[in-house]
Scaffold this motif. Sequence first.
Motif, mmCIF file in Angstrom:
data_model
loop_
_atom_site.group_PDB
_atom_site.id
_atom_site.type_symbol
_atom_site.label_atom_id
_atom_site.label_comp_id
_atom_site.label_asym_id
_atom_site.label_seq_id
_atom_site.Cartn_x
_atom_site.Cartn_y
_atom_site.Cartn_z
ATOM 1 N N SER A 202 72.527 30.596 35.309
ATOM 2 C CA SER A 202 73.309 31.744 34.566
ATOM 3 C C SER A 202 74.803 31.214 34.993
ATOM 4 O O SER A 202 75.749 31.952 34.520
ATOM 5 N N ASP A 203 75.047 30.459 35.861
ATOM 6 C CA ASP A 203 76.243 30.231 36.366
ATOM 7 C C ASP A 203 77.110 28.800 36.002
ATOM 8 O O ASP A 203 77.938 28.316 36.658
ATOM 9 N N LEU B 141 72.652 28.725 26.881
ATOM 10 C CA LEU B 141 72.420 29.169 28.315
ATOM 11 C C LEU B 141 72.102 30.524 28.516
ATOM 12 O O LEU B 141 71.326 30.803 29.396
ATOM 13 N N HIS B 142 72.705 31.390 27.771
ATOM 14 C CA HIS B 142 72.450 32.768 28.082
ATOM 15 C C HIS B 142 71.004 33.163 27.521
ATOM 16 O O HIS B 142 70.076 33.905 28.672
ATOM 17 N N SER C 50 77.109 28.709 25.069
ATOM 18 C CA SER C 50 77.005 29.814 25.827
ATOM 19 C C SER C 50 75.740 30.644 25.468
ATOM 20 O O SER C 50 74.959 31.235 26.148
ATOM 21 N N THR C 51 75.626 30.533 24.312
ATOM 22 C CA THR C 51 74.381 31.272 23.612
ATOM 23 C C THR C 51 73.012 30.474 24.088
ATOM 24 O O THR C 51 72.052 31.371 24.547
ATOM 25 N N ALA D 7 68.997 31.730 30.488
ATOM 26 C CA ALA D 7 68.927 32.511 31.857
ATOM 27 C C ALA D 7 68.284 33.745 31.571
ATOM 28 O O ALA D 7 67.730 34.177 32.859
ATOM 29 N N GLU D 8 68.117 34.324 30.430
ATOM 30 C CA GLU D 8 67.438 35.539 30.291
ATOM 31 C C GLU D 8 65.976 35.340 30.634
ATOM 32 O O GLU D 8 65.505 36.380 31.213
ATOM 33 N N THR E 274 80.844 28.964 22.273
ATOM 34 C CA THR E 274 79.899 29.829 21.994
ATOM 35 C C THR E 274 78.696 29.197 21.817
ATOM 36 O O THR E 274 77.725 30.188 22.111
#
Length: 191
Positions: A148-149, A137-138, A134-135, A141-142, A131
């Motif tokens: 994002s992959d 990376l997100h 992921s936070t 990516a934004e 988590t």
Amino acid sequence: MTATTRGLRADARRNRERLLEVAGRAFSETGTDASLEAIAKDAGVGIGTLYRHFPTREALLEAAYRNELARVCDSVTELLAQLPPDQAMRRWMDLFIDYLVTKQGMADALKAVIASGDEDPFAESLDRISTAISTLLHAGAEVGVLRSDVDPLDVGFSLGGVLLITSDKGLRDRAGRMLDLLLDGLRYRSG
């Protein structure tokens, strides 16, 4: 504040937090042989207070482990508020490697907790780590600075690999360079 500490008076909550801080350090340095009396004394409380919060050595060890993991994973929000996402990711990687080095000292003691059959302190670890990554990376990516992959667990396992190769304290500089390479692989590239 966790469900465990929510109902505690402020002084009891401070005592518990101080015990966790001291225990994390003691178990990391000494392993299962860490003296509970010394932990209580270093935390500025009596042994009875330690046992009121943590009835067994295993309960204290597991709580100290969870506390350290929470501290690292919960740092993501603050890092993203202070730094651009790619820099926040790199700083978090450093914090995570430092956490893993600390956890190495707790490894034997944590294995004893698992062997006792009471609970597996690692059961929720992967989810918390995934988590957090992921936070990061997100967020990257934004704004177009991180890919994002990427599977967050691949990043987590890569960090574990960095630790395996550079676990000797003299190799911490090498770990930093490897983290830089890992971050470079996470950067977004157009076309």
